[in-house]
Design a protein around this motif. Structure first.
Motif, short mmCIF file in Angstrom:
data_model
loop_
_atom_site.label_atom_id
_atom_site.label_comp_id
_atom_site.label_asym_id
_atom_site.label_seq_id
_atom_site.Cartn_x
_atom_site.Cartn_y
_atom_site.Cartn_z
N MET A 1 0.60 -1.28 0.24
CA MET A 1 -0.19 0.07 0.11
C MET A 1 0.75 1.16 0.07
SD MET A 1 -2.99 0.43 2.70
CE MET A 1 -4.62 1.96 2.62
N PRO A 2 0.85 2.42 -0.66
CA PRO A 2 1.23 3.04 -0.38
C PRO A 2 1.85 4.20 0.48
CG PRO A 2 -0.50 3.41 -2.10
CD PRO A 2 -0.41 2.09 -1.87
N THR A 3 2.59 5.19 0.36
CA THR A 3 2.54 5.93 1.78
C THR A 3 1.67 6.89 1.37
OG1 THR A 3 4.23 4.68 2.70
CG2 THR A 3 3.92 6.96 3.24
N THR A 4 1.02 7.87 1.84
CA THR A 4 0.66 9.27 1.26
C THR A 4 1.65 10.26 2.80
OG1 THR A 4 -1.31 8.87 0.91
CG2 THR A 4 -1.06 11.11 1.19
N ILE A 5 1.48 11.21 1.78
CA ILE A 5 1.99 12.15 2.68
C ILE A 5 2.15 13.56 2.31
CG2 ILE A 5 4.51 14.04 3.34
CD1 ILE A 5 6.98 11.15 3.08
N THR A 6 1.29 14.62 2.84
CA THR A 6 0.59 15.51 3.32
C THR A 6 1.37 16.94 3.76
OG1 THR A 6 -1.62 14.30 2.96
CG2 THR A 6 -2.16 16.96 3.17
N CYS A 7 1.87 18.05 3.31
CA CYS A 7 1.97 19.21 3.77
C CYS A 7 1.43 20.16 3.61
CB CYS A 7 3.80 18.81 2.75
SG CYS A 7 4.81 17.28 3.19
N HIS A 8 1.40 20.58 4.77
CA HIS A 8 0.45 22.29 4.08
C HIS A 8 1.70 23.27 4.97
CE1 HIS A 8 -3.09 20.27 4.00
NE2 HIS A 8 -3.01 19.26 4.70
N PHE A 9 1.91 24.28 4.13
CA PHE A 9 2.57 25.58 4.66
C PHE A 9 1.97 26.11 4.18
CE2 PHE A 9 3.75 23.71 0.21
CZ PHE A 9 3.46 24.26 -0.03
N PRO A 10 2.14 27.45 5.17
CA PRO A 10 1.99 29.04 5.11
C PRO A 10 2.58 29.34 3.60
CG PRO A 10 3.18 29.20 6.07
CD PRO A 10 2.77 27.28 6.32
N ILE A 11 2.21 30.35 2.74
CA ILE A 11 2.54 31.79 2.35
C ILE A 11 2.40 32.72 2.12
CG2 ILE A 11 2.85 32.14 -0.52
CD1 ILE A 11 1.69 29.25 -1.30
N THR A 12 3.92 33.25 3.13
CA THR A 12 3.90 34.98 2.98
C THR A 12 4.36 35.74 1.64
OG1 THR A 12 4.09 34.68 5.25
CG2 THR A 12 5.12 36.67 4.81
N VAL A 13 3.51 36.62 1.33
CA VAL A 13 4.01 37.48 0.34
C VAL A 13 4.69 39.49 1.14
CG1 VAL A 13 3.34 38.53 -2.00
CG2 VAL A 13 2.84 36.39 -1.51
N ARG A 14 5.88 39.53 0.77
CA ARG A 14 6.44 40.41 1.21
C ARG A 14 6.13 41.55 0.00
NH1 ARG A 14 9.52 37.76 5.13
NH2 ARG A 14 8.19 37.80 6.72
N ILE A 15 5.31 42.43 0.10
CA ILE A 15 5.36 43.68 -1.18
C ILE A 15 6.00 45.13 -0.06
CG2 ILE A 15 3.80 45.65 -2.50
CD1 ILE A 15 1.79 43.44 -2.41
N THR A 16 6.75 45.75 -1.22
CA THR A 16 8.32 46.57 -0.42
C THR A 16 7.23 47.54 -1.35
OG1 THR A 16 9.61 46.60 -1.98
CG2 THR A 16 10.04 45.08 0.33
N GLY A 17 7.43 49.27 -1.32
CA GLY A 17 7.31 50.27 -1.85
C GLY A 17 5.38 50.47 -1.89
N THR A 18 5.02 50.84 -2.97
CA THR A 18 3.45 50.97 -2.92
C THR A 18 2.99 50.82 -4.58
OG1 THR A 18 3.55 53.21 -1.77
CG2 THR A 18 1.96 52.73 -2.28
N PRO A 19 2.05 49.44 -4.12
CA PRO A 19 2.00 48.82 -6.17
C PRO A 19 0.93 49.11 -6.11
CG PRO A 19 1.78 47.29 -4.04
CD PRO A 19 2.53 48.47 -3.45
N SER A 20 0.59 49.19 -7.76
CA SER A 20 -0.16 49.76 -8.20
C SER A 20 -1.26 49.23 -7.72
CB SER A 20 0.11 50.58 -9.74
OG SER A 20 0.20 49.09 -10.55
N PRO A 21 -2.93 49.80 -7.98
CA PRO A 21 -4.20 48.91 -7.62
C PRO A 21 -3.91 47.07 -9.09
CG PRO A 21 -4.75 50.76 -7.98
CD PRO A 21 -3.16 50.36 -8.53
N ALA A 22 -3.16 47.24 -10.07
CA ALA A 22 -3.30 46.78 -11.11
C ALA A 22 -2.27 45.76 -10.98
CB ALA A 22 -3.06 47.33 -12.97
N ALA A 23 -1.47 46.31 -10.12
CA ALA A 23 -0.38 45.09 -9.45
C ALA A 23 -0.80 44.55 -9.08
CB ALA A 23 1.20 46.03 -9.29
N LEU A 24 -1.17 44.82 -7.71
CA LEU A 24 -1.92 43.49 -6.80
C LEU A 24 -3.27 43.08 -7.54
CD1 LEU A 24 -2.43 47.09 -3.13
CD2 LEU A 24 -1.29 44.81 -3.64
N GLU A 25 -3.75 43.53 -8.58
CA GLU A 25 -4.69 42.42 -8.43
C GLU A 25 -3.63 41.14 -9.38
OE1 GLU A 25 -8.31 42.53 -12.65
OE2 GLU A 25 -7.98 44.94 -10.67
N SER A 26 -3.12 41.35 -9.96
CA SER A 26 -2.51 40.49 -10.64
C SER A 26 -1.49 39.82 -9.85
CB SER A 26 -1.19 41.02 -11.94
OG SER A 26 0.11 42.08 -11.12
#
Length: 67
Positions: A1-26
């Motif tokens: 029987m195969p072994t299942t490994i499930t991983c959960h990890f957070p993703i942090t996005v750091r933004i420097t400066g002041t992004p435009s609304p279009a940049a935030l949307e993308s």
């Protein structure tokens, strides 16, 4: 029987400066593409170590039978 490994990890996005609304949307797409690239890299490394039967990250979660 195969072994299942499930991983959960957070993703942090750091933004420097002041992004435009279009940049935030993308931002979601940019993070998604970066994550796809990193998962592909990890999948290739794991296969190179002798575990080619790894289930791709985009595989749907298996459904679980009710107890």
């Amino acid at each position: 029987m195969p072994t299942t490994i499930t991983c959960h990890f957070p993703i942090t996005v750091r933004i420097t400066g002041t992004p435009s609304p279009a940049a935030l949307e993308s931002l979601g797409e940019v993070v998604e593409q970066a994550l796809i690239a990193r998962l592909g890299f990890a999948r290739a490394r794991i296969a190179a170590e002798g575990y080619p039967e790894i289930v791709p990250a985009e595989a749907p979660e298996p459904t679980r039978a009710a107890p």
